[in-house]
Design a protein around this motif. Structure first.
Motif, mmCIF file in Angstrom:
data_model
loop_
_atom_site.group_PDB
_atom_site.id
_atom_site.type_symbol
_atom_site.label_atom_id
_atom_site.label_comp_id
_atom_site.label_asym_id
_atom_site.label_seq_id
_atom_site.Cartn_x
_atom_site.Cartn_y
_atom_site.Cartn_z
ATOM 1 N N LYS A 1 0.811 -1.222 0.000
ATOM 2 C CA LYS A 1 0.000 0.000 0.000
ATOM 3 C C LYS A 1 0.842 1.268 0.000
ATOM 4 O O LYS A 1 0.459 2.266 -0.618
ATOM 5 N N ASP A 2 1.998 1.237 0.673
ATOM 6 C CA ASP A 2 2.841 2.434 0.710
ATOM 7 C C ASP A 2 3.441 2.730 -0.664
ATOM 8 O O ASP A 2 3.499 3.893 -1.093
ATOM 9 N N ARG A 3 3.885 1.693 -1.354
ATOM 10 C CA ARG A 3 4.429 1.875 -2.710
ATOM 11 C C ARG A 3 3.358 2.390 -3.656
ATOM 12 O O ARG A 3 3.613 3.280 -4.480
ATOM 13 N N ILE A 4 2.175 1.837 -3.536
ATOM 14 C CA ILE A 4 1.078 2.261 -4.404
ATOM 15 C C ILE A 4 0.693 3.710 -4.108
ATOM 16 O O ILE A 4 0.465 4.507 -5.029
ATOM 17 N N LYS A 5 0.622 4.049 -2.841
ATOM 18 C CA LYS A 5 0.264 5.416 -2.448
ATOM 19 C C LYS A 5 1.252 6.418 -3.014
ATOM 20 O O LYS A 5 0.865 7.467 -3.551
#
Length: 218
Positions: free
Chosen positions: A188-192
């Protein structure tokens, strides 16, 4: 009517075959029915993105054909191939179409034996194909509009589309990048970060979702 159309098509094929045109009009994709024309005023386009036919290729009945001028009629869910410069188009039999490319966009036919449980049978744009698959279903709806001065009825075509994620044998409807990200919570952090960077660049949603899927494949 079908016999008449086939005779007309046959004459067109023979005429082109005897001329200087480089396209081979005697291949299987040109054997069949002519696409029906719209004989009324139109606002918008019945095609997926534009009225322009683009160079493409198609796997038809198990064989690859290249160098065709093609377009996807998203109102009738019909893959059409232009017959030279005649203005006529062939409507390919959906059950014989596999994968195809129109311009730079990739599509697949999920009909018959290729159907996927949970998806309506038809043509889908393939935004990503890997361990998981991201698909886009494009559909054109039609409504009537009465012109104020002429009182003429115009058919207005509007584009509607839905995104689908095929993951672990199941189908999920995706509304946006946030909806897609919830299936990859571990990243989720990479996508965000990816979404934040690209929103400032006004990236189209197709490209944004496609980018997320490619990020998950890294």
């Amino acid at each position: 009517m079908k016999t008449t159309r086939f005779v007309i098509l046959l004459l067109l094929v023979l005429g082109f075959a005897g001329g200087a045109c480089a396209q081979d009009f005697n291949i299987p994709v040109f054997r069949g029915e002519l696409a029906e024309k719209y004989n009324f005023p139109i606002d918008g386009t019945v095609y997926a993105y534009s009225d322009e036919f683009e160079t493409g290729e198609v796997v038809f009945n198990g064989k690859l054909y290249t160098g065709l001028m093609m377009n996807l009629n998203a109102h009738r869910d019909e893959l059409q191939v232009a017959i030279g410069s005649t203005g006529e188009r062939m409507a390919l039999r959906r059950e014989l179409v596999w994968d195809f490319i129109v311009g730079k966009r990739k599509y697949t036919s999920l009909c018959g034996e290729r159907a996927v449980k949970g998806l309506q049978q038809g043509y889908y744009q393939v935004l990503h194909r890997g361990d998981d698959m991201l698909l886009k279903r494009i559909h054109k709806t039609v409504s009537d509009r009465i012109e104020s001065f002429t009182r003429q009825t115009v058919k207005v075509f509007t584009t509607k589309h839905r995104y689908y994620l095929v993951k672990d044998g199941k189908v999920y409807t995706i509304k946006n990048e946030r909806g897609l990200a919830k299936f990859y919570r571990q990243d989720k952090d990479r996508i965000k970060d990816y979404v934040k960077r690209n929103h400032g660049m006004r990236v189209e949603r197709d490209d944004l979702l496609q980018g997320i899927m490619e990020l998950m494949e890294d």
